[in-house]
Write a protein that holds these residues in place. Sequence first.
Motif, mmCIF file in Angstrom:
data_model
loop_
_atom_site.group_PDB
_atom_site.id
_atom_site.type_symbol
_atom_site.label_atom_id
_atom_site.label_comp_id
_atom_site.label_asym_id
_atom_site.label_seq_id
_atom_site.Cartn_x
_atom_site.Cartn_y
_atom_site.Cartn_z
ATOM 1 N N MET A 4 142.861 84.430 63.888
ATOM 2 C CA MET A 4 144.000 85.519 63.972
ATOM 3 C C MET A 4 145.050 85.809 62.702
ATOM 4 O O MET A 4 145.380 86.781 62.595
ATOM 5 C CB MET A 4 145.198 84.959 65.293
ATOM 6 C CG MET A 4 144.462 85.020 66.536
ATOM 7 S SD MET A 4 144.301 86.903 67.123
ATOM 8 C CE MET A 4 146.019 87.203 67.447
ATOM 9 N N ALA A 5 144.905 84.655 61.908
ATOM 10 C CA ALA A 5 145.706 84.804 60.594
ATOM 11 C C ALA A 5 144.642 86.119 59.669
ATOM 12 O O ALA A 5 145.539 86.789 59.195
ATOM 13 C CB ALA A 5 145.534 83.722 59.928
ATOM 14 N N GLU A 6 143.683 85.807 59.683
ATOM 15 C CA GLU A 6 142.799 87.134 59.038
ATOM 16 C C GLU A 6 143.167 88.381 59.840
ATOM 17 O O GLU A 6 143.138 89.349 59.211
ATOM 18 C CB GLU A 6 141.563 86.920 58.862
ATOM 19 C CG GLU A 6 140.578 87.643 58.142
ATOM 20 C CD GLU A 6 139.082 87.554 58.232
ATOM 21 O OE1 GLU A 6 138.273 87.473 57.038
ATOM 22 O OE2 GLU A 6 138.574 87.172 59.320
ATOM 23 N N ALA A 7 143.062 88.290 60.891
ATOM 24 C CA ALA A 7 143.209 89.656 61.769
ATOM 25 C C ALA A 7 144.539 90.203 61.501
ATOM 26 O O ALA A 7 144.749 91.469 61.180
ATOM 27 C CB ALA A 7 143.322 89.550 63.387
ATOM 28 N N CYS A 8 145.700 89.422 61.005
ATOM 29 C CA CYS A 8 147.173 89.921 60.714
ATOM 30 C C CYS A 8 147.045 90.290 59.381
ATOM 31 O O CYS A 8 147.613 91.593 59.278
ATOM 32 C CB CYS A 8 148.232 88.771 60.930
ATOM 33 S SG CYS A 8 148.401 88.257 62.713
ATOM 34 N N ALA A 9 146.084 89.729 58.349
ATOM 35 C CA ALA A 9 145.973 90.569 57.176
ATOM 36 C C ALA A 9 145.320 91.715 57.253
ATOM 37 O O ALA A 9 145.912 92.532 56.306
ATOM 38 C CB ALA A 9 145.254 89.317 56.286
ATOM 39 N N ILE A 10 144.187 91.708 58.051
ATOM 40 C CA ILE A 10 143.492 93.085 57.944
ATOM 41 C C ILE A 10 144.580 94.031 58.776
ATOM 42 O O ILE A 10 144.407 95.333 58.161
ATOM 43 C CB ILE A 10 142.180 93.020 58.871
ATOM 44 C CG1 ILE A 10 141.356 92.063 58.114
ATOM 45 C CG2 ILE A 10 141.559 94.264 59.080
ATOM 46 C CD1 ILE A 10 140.127 91.659 58.918
ATOM 47 N N SER A 11 145.443 93.925 59.668
ATOM 48 C CA SER A 11 146.304 94.778 60.248
ATOM 49 C C SER A 11 147.174 95.365 59.365
ATOM 50 O O SER A 11 147.541 96.351 59.317
ATOM 51 C CB SER A 11 146.999 93.932 61.362
ATOM 52 O OG SER A 11 148.069 94.839 61.800
ATOM 53 N N ASN A 12 147.675 94.457 58.212
ATOM 54 C CA ASN A 12 148.505 94.792 57.168
ATOM 55 C C ASN A 12 147.760 95.945 56.235
ATOM 56 O O ASN A 12 148.551 96.791 55.834
ATOM 57 C CB ASN A 12 149.217 93.552 56.340
ATOM 58 C CG ASN A 12 150.210 92.748 57.169
ATOM 59 O OD1 ASN A 12 150.750 93.389 57.917
ATOM 60 N ND2 ASN A 12 150.118 91.624 56.872
ATOM 61 N N ARG A 13 146.705 95.670 56.082
ATOM 62 C CA ARG A 13 145.893 96.680 55.189
ATOM 63 C C ARG A 13 146.047 97.993 55.811
ATOM 64 O O ARG A 13 145.991 99.012 55.348
ATOM 65 C CB ARG A 13 144.721 95.959 54.961
ATOM 66 C CG ARG A 13 144.492 94.887 54.130
ATOM 67 C CD ARG A 13 143.163 94.440 53.822
ATOM 68 N NE ARG A 13 142.185 95.382 53.171
ATOM 69 C CZ ARG A 13 141.128 95.483 53.188
ATOM 70 N NH1 ARG A 13 140.165 94.333 53.471
ATOM 71 N NH2 ARG A 13 140.105 96.317 52.558
#
Length: 465
Positions: free
Chosen positions: A339-348
């Motif tokens: 989920m942390a990576e999902a949040c990082a992609i969301s910010n992109r």
Amino acid sequence: MSLQAQPLRLATTAPDFEAAFKARLHWSADQDAAIEQRVADILADVRARGDAAVLAYTRRFDGLAAESMAQLELTQADFKQAFDSLPAAQRDALRDAAQRVRSYHEAQKKACGESWSYRDADGTLLGQKVTPLDRVGIYVPGGKAAYPSSLLMNAIPAHVAGVGEIIMVVPTPARGSVATGGTGAEPATTGERNVLVLAAAHVAGVTRAFTIGGAQAVAALAYGTATVPAVDKITGPGNAYVASAKRRVFGTVGIDMIAGPSEILVLADGTTPPEWVAMDLFSQAEHDELAQSILLCPDAAYIAAVQREIDRLLPTMPRAGIIAASLSGRGALIHTRDMAEACAISNRIAPEHLEVSSREPHRWEPLLRHAGAIFLGAYTSESLGDYCAGPNHVLPTSGTARFSSPLGVYDFQKRSSLIEVSEAGAQVLGPVAAELAYGEGLQAHARAAELRLAQVPPMRNPAQP
């Protein structure tokens, strides 16, 4: 052959993820040269001929054969009649939604829309004066594509901000007009007025309204005509002609934004019923073929379950063709490491709508920096925000949430700095200002500050040290 919706399946661990991800996000906002030229011609014509040009374009595009602008102006009585004609359930829904939107924006005004000032030790007053715009124009899609919710979201924050006049333009194309896909060869005297839109104008406090649309309506609001008053800012969605016109009149008036296709991004941890998530993806895909719906999830089995629900539910949807085209052309189901990576992609991505469909949404919310609106928890569907939650549904798209904000009270206000320098303060600030002004070669600036000093020094050449 049955319709199929096949969002692109991606995994962040795949070697080609970056290239495929960027290609799926890409959306060209290049301007259509033919549209741009036509819009430029319409704006120039309305600026030159005013009402006569607006009447001509309304006859040509909307199929309304009005002899005067008075025939295209809606009255408060029209609004009240429309509201009273609604079933009780619709009247209540409009009032409830309007009250929640109003309450949210009143809180917003208290938080960031008030004047303030302070005095420093020498008595100098410094502050900020917040004042509303005098007059704004709101563009509301009309006819068959009517959005009373859009009217509420544009008019109510303007009203809360204290705007003096809210001028609405809403196209009401006649059946068979160019605007409804016809030839426009047989103009009518009245068009298709949406009762819910007029009722929403009654609830939201619209001051005046005209049944005109397109680039000509934007031009009338920006430049003013004998009948349509010129406004200070134009807000509200529209088609490519409206967007082009808003872009061109910016500077003469303010505008809210140039919106791209609608977007939804769902961050899911696999605990929400997959049917709910599939329908949330549909909720944006049904807007148009260019809308974008993306799911980010660390659970591959859950992603597969969402795809099965997409397949099952698609045939039940009235706008299945649009949904299928949107999901197949621009949608994506992305398997992330966690989920942390999902949040990082969301910010992109910086999406317009961001759903955190998780058992612990507040665990992930601090990691999310860029989004137009963030919907926390499985029960917070994006559609609630569209209609009645309270926050504004006019949101930045196409990654502009990195630097833009939702429409709000602050968009209908302006700020003036307040400065009142005391005699004692002039003795402190004067030498500082003079020194910097001489350094910039602006002798009059320097001297204006020095003349207010108790001991006025000789005026020096800006070149002197």
